[in-house]
Design a protein around this motif. Sequence first.
Motif, short mmCIF file in Angstrom:
data_model
loop_
_atom_site.label_atom_id
_atom_site.label_comp_id
_atom_site.label_asym_id
_atom_site.label_seq_id
_atom_site.Cartn_x
_atom_site.Cartn_y
_atom_site.Cartn_z
N SER A 30 119.79 -6.80 82.78
CA SER A 30 119.12 -6.80 81.48
C SER A 30 120.16 -6.74 80.37
CB SER A 30 118.17 -5.61 81.36
OG SER A 30 118.87 -4.39 81.37
N PHE A 31 119.83 -7.34 79.24
CA PHE A 31 120.63 -7.12 78.04
C PHE A 31 119.74 -7.28 76.81
CE2 PHE A 31 121.55 -11.51 79.42
CZ PHE A 31 121.25 -12.26 78.29
N GLU A 32 120.09 -6.55 75.75
CA GLU A 32 119.27 -6.54 74.54
C GLU A 32 120.18 -6.46 73.32
OE1 GLU A 32 115.50 -4.13 72.51
OE2 GLU A 32 116.41 -3.42 74.38
N THR A 33 119.97 -7.38 72.38
CA THR A 33 120.76 -7.41 71.15
C THR A 33 120.07 -6.66 70.03
OG1 THR A 33 119.74 -9.37 70.16
CG2 THR A 33 121.48 -9.75 71.80
N ASP A 34 120.82 -6.41 68.97
CA ASP A 34 120.22 -5.99 67.70
C ASP A 34 119.87 -7.26 66.94
OD1 ASP A 34 120.47 -3.24 68.16
OD2 ASP A 34 122.57 -3.28 67.55
N ALA A 35 119.87 -7.21 65.62
CA ALA A 35 119.53 -8.38 64.81
C ALA A 35 120.51 -9.53 65.08
CB ALA A 35 119.56 -8.01 63.34
N VAL A 36 119.97 -10.74 65.12
CA VAL A 36 120.75 -11.94 65.44
C VAL A 36 120.43 -13.02 64.42
CG1 VAL A 36 121.18 -13.74 67.15
CG2 VAL A 36 120.75 -11.40 67.90
N ALA A 37 121.46 -13.76 64.00
CA ALA A 37 121.27 -14.89 63.09
C ALA A 37 121.28 -16.18 63.89
CB ALA A 37 122.37 -14.90 62.04
N ILE A 38 120.27 -17.01 63.70
CA ILE A 38 120.17 -18.27 64.44
C ILE A 38 120.10 -19.45 63.48
CG2 ILE A 38 119.01 -17.16 66.38
CD1 ILE A 38 116.39 -18.37 65.37
N ASP A 39 120.34 -20.64 64.04
CA ASP A 39 120.29 -21.89 63.29
C ASP A 39 118.85 -22.40 63.30
OD1 ASP A 39 120.34 -24.61 62.55
OD2 ASP A 39 122.38 -24.88 63.34
N VAL A 40 118.23 -22.39 62.13
CA VAL A 40 116.81 -22.80 62.04
C VAL A 40 116.64 -24.27 62.42
CG1 VAL A 40 114.81 -23.04 60.51
CG2 VAL A 40 116.33 -21.07 60.29
N GLY A 41 117.58 -25.11 62.00
CA GLY A 41 117.48 -26.53 62.32
C GLY A 41 117.48 -26.78 63.82
N ALA A 42 118.32 -26.04 64.54
CA ALA A 42 118.38 -26.20 66.00
C ALA A 42 117.07 -25.75 66.63
CB ALA A 42 119.55 -25.41 66.57
N LEU A 43 116.48 -24.67 66.09
CA LEU A 43 115.22 -24.18 66.64
C LEU A 43 114.12 -25.24 66.52
CD1 LEU A 43 113.51 -21.87 67.80
CD2 LEU A 43 113.11 -21.10 65.46
N LEU A 44 114.09 -25.92 65.40
CA LEU A 44 113.08 -26.98 65.22
C LEU A 44 113.29 -28.11 66.21
CD1 LEU A 44 112.93 -27.08 61.32
CD2 LEU A 44 111.28 -26.04 62.89
N GLY A 45 114.53 -28.24 66.71
CA GLY A 45 114.82 -29.26 67.71
C GLY A 45 114.65 -28.74 69.13
N GLY A 46 114.12 -27.52 69.26
CA GLY A 46 113.85 -26.98 70.59
C GLY A 46 115.01 -26.23 71.21
N LYS A 47 115.98 -25.79 70.39
CA LYS A 47 117.12 -25.05 70.91
C LYS A 47 117.34 -23.78 70.08
CE LYS A 47 119.67 -29.06 72.65
NZ LYS A 47 120.97 -29.80 72.60
N ILE A 48 117.95 -22.77 70.71
CA ILE A 48 118.34 -21.57 69.99
C ILE A 48 119.86 -21.55 69.90
CG2 ILE A 48 118.33 -19.05 69.95
CD1 ILE A 48 115.71 -19.09 71.42
N ARG A 49 120.38 -21.67 68.68
CA ARG A 49 121.83 -21.68 68.48
C ARG A 49 122.22 -20.52 67.57
NH1 ARG A 49 122.57 -26.85 67.32
NH2 ARG A 49 123.18 -27.32 69.47
N LEU A 50 123.12 -19.68 68.05
CA LEU A 50 123.57 -18.54 67.26
C LEU A 50 124.50 -19.01 66.15
CD1 LEU A 50 124.45 -15.99 70.11
CD2 LEU A 50 122.30 -16.20 68.87
N ARG A 51 124.34 -18.41 64.96
CA ARG A 51 125.25 -18.72 63.87
C ARG A 51 126.58 -18.00 64.03
NH1 ARG A 51 120.93 -18.37 59.62
NH2 ARG A 51 122.05 -16.57 58.79
N GLN A 52 126.58 -16.91 64.80
CA GLN A 52 127.81 -16.20 65.09
C GLN A 52 127.62 -15.41 66.38
OE1 GLN A 52 127.97 -13.92 61.46
NE2 GLN A 52 127.07 -12.12 62.42
#
Length: 260
Positions: free
Chosen positions: A74-96
């Motif tokens: 198991s692993f659990e993060t705190d707050a995460v910043a993601i790329d909204v454009g990638a999400l709309l394309g069906g992917k989760i991409r971290l900004r950092q």
Amino acid sequence: MTGFNQSPNADFGERMLNSVASQSIRHLFTSSDTVEVEIRCSPASKLLQGSIDSFKMQGKGLVIRREFETKEMSFETDAVAIDVGALLGGKIRLRQPTQAIAQVVLSEAAINRAFEAELVQKQLTNVTHEEITNLSGGEPVSFRDVRLKLKPNQQVEIWALTDLPNRKDVPISLSAQVTVEKRRRILFANAQFEPGEVPSEVQGLSKVLTQGFIKVLNGMVDLERFNLDGVMLRVNRLETKGSDLVFSGYAQVEHFPGTR
């Protein structure tokens, strides 16, 4: 089986995040009993800025790289910043990159099966440590039938067999304490030869072989073998709990699995 948990009040954005994450996570493992993913984002408007509150993965019966089994991970993060454009394309991409609290549980049975894995067998075969080759006339020696038993307080007992040119099936028996070096390498510290199950006529031979075998063990157990695509595991603490070995630490998440 791969699934995800979500609040009954989860909105479309949160449901989409969970769905995309589940599809990515399930491809990390050769096989699994269960994998559950949970991504939280409240209020939903935070998604527009590419911010989520936490990402959590829990899995059971996971097989990594076809040969290494974990009872639980198991692993659990705190707050995460993601790329909204990638999400709309069906992917989760971290900004950092981000860090997560992590835990890995290995069963005693799975550890023993891992000794039969190809990567491990390569390190147990044709060993050339000086302590060993002095007894084998300079010939490499191989160890087989390795068996480990977990004991309380991070203690372990380990047995194995080896063959020498003039003696077959020489038993090896030792006790040690499992420790972590540099948060990634497992060491068998304070190792002691245990003569109890070794015939008296080969105890001297077995004791010397045991010292060489310990060096082999201390050079082979690296947690990087359990790293996943984009996720590097590091251990702060380990403990034995019954027939389980529990690693607690953190995961450095460089990118979301399956994306770059």
